[in-house]
Design an enzyme around this catalytic site. Sequence first.
Site, PDB file in Angstrom:
ATOM      1  CG  ASP A 126       3.554   2.899  -2.607  1.00  0.00           C
ATOM      2  OD1 ASP A 126       3.838   1.839  -1.884  1.00  0.00           O
ATOM      3  OD2 ASP A 126       2.297   2.763  -3.302  1.00  0.00           O
ATOM      4  CG  ASP A 183      -0.715  -3.805  -2.625  1.00  0.00           C
ATOM      5  OD1 ASP A 183       0.052  -3.243  -1.790  1.00  0.00           O
ATOM      6  OD2 ASP A 183      -0.537  -3.091  -3.858  1.00  0.00           O
TER       7      ASP A 183
HETATM    8  C1  GLA Z   1       1.274  -0.078  -3.862  1.00  0.00           C
HETATM    9  C2  GLA Z   1       0.588   0.147  -2.785  1.00  0.00           C
HETATM   10  C3  GLA Z   1      -1.005   0.171  -3.032  1.00  0.00           C
HETATM   11  C4  GLA Z   1      -1.298   1.287  -3.913  1.00  0.00           C
HETATM   12  C5  GLA Z   1      -0.488   1.061  -5.234  1.00  0.00           C
HETATM   13  C6  GLA Z   1      -0.906   2.142  -6.223  1.00  0.00           C
HETATM   14  O1  GLA Z   1       1.078  -1.360  -4.493  1.00  0.00           O
HETATM   15  O2  GLA Z   1       0.805  -0.584  -1.749  1.00  0.00           O
HETATM   16  O3  GLA Z   1      -1.750   0.422  -1.695  1.00  0.00           O
HETATM   17  O4  GLA Z   1      -1.046   2.538  -3.253  1.00  0.00           O
HETATM   18  O5  GLA Z   1       0.830   0.950  -4.978  1.00  0.00           O
HETATM   19  O6  GLA Z   1      -0.053   2.016  -7.536  1.00  0.00           O
END
Ligand code: GLA
Length: 374
Positions: A126, A183
């Site tokens: 990430d 997301d």
């Molecule tokens: C980010 C990613 C998500 C998830 C969260 C976990 O927002 O884009 O897909 O993995 O972190 O905290």
Amino acid sequence: MIVRTPPMGWNTWNTFGEDINEALIIETCDAMVEKGLRDAGYEYVVIDDCWSLKERDAEGRLQADPEKFPHGIKYLADYIHSKGMKLGMYSCCGPLTCAGYPGSLDHEFIDAKFFADNGVDYLKYDWCYHPTNLAGSTLYNRMKMALNATGRDIVFSVCNWGEENLLDWIRSVGGDLYRSTGDINDSFRSIREIFDSQVDNFALSGPNCFNDMDMLVCGMNNKGNVSAGGCTFEEYKTHFCLWCMAQSPLMIGCDVRNVDDDILALLKNRELIAINQDPECRPVIPAPMHNHPCFAKHLTNNEYAFSLTNYDDEESEIFMILADIGLPLTGEWGFKLRDCITGEEFEKVFTDRVGATVKAHSTRVFRGTLVRLR
Ligand code: GLA
């Protein structure tokens, strides 16, 4: 490591967020086998954020939270491997993960070794808290080198939300798949925004480097960590059909232990999965009707897929003009098609347009061959 077709699996985040543990992973793995998802191609069981303790051990290694994972990660990897599946895990290129657990910055090589020693097959990496004095390409390249140095095949799932002109460097740094947007949440609006934002970027998506439009929300029904009102079945169908046409990785995000029968059938639809996993991995050809996304796609063995999506709030006739994708309108050639969802084989040959009635917010997908009429 050669990732020839989009990875398929399940990920904890959409439904469970930080509420994850060993029993959930084992039950989910069992459910995927029992319900035929493994045999449909869903291979990876991915533990997302929130799996570790907040502190590293005395040697600087990550440690699984013993309350959540009492037998540790290797135990889960062995269990998942014994079922013919693979384990994915999660870290972040900053000092902390998005949820505030230790990230891999300056610990890339020790963390990659931790994942390899524990039998991990896939790493989602990430972008939260990434240091601003280092380019994303540098940070992701560093982790790719660390993964390579372990000698274990580990799929590298880059998750930087499409930032820092990712398309310019993602192939060079070894990302096997790359999250291209922020997301997803469980709403048709989110599905549509993500898809529409990527239509101009599909050309780059292909073997070893697939555009990951985020985990599926199909079947979440407004329950879980990314709930945002939920979707109708027809909207979940559009989500799955578009992700299949665009060869996005297919990571299920609902609770598969309690999945509805109609969603399970959708997620297991062989025709749609075959389009997603088509060995030629050709990007779609857009042929939009006004604002409705319509696509054609070349498949192996000289076959074709077509999708018609209705963005209207009521049932409509949606079509694509075949001249728009290059077919001469002489009546000499046409497409002999079947409906990938109902299985219906059409008697008629489509010579000037591929069109159908499509329910509100729904999608129809057809597959077939080009035939000569005279
Ligand atoms: C980010 C990613 C998500 C998830 C969260 C976990 O927002 O884009 O897909 O993995 O972190 O905290």
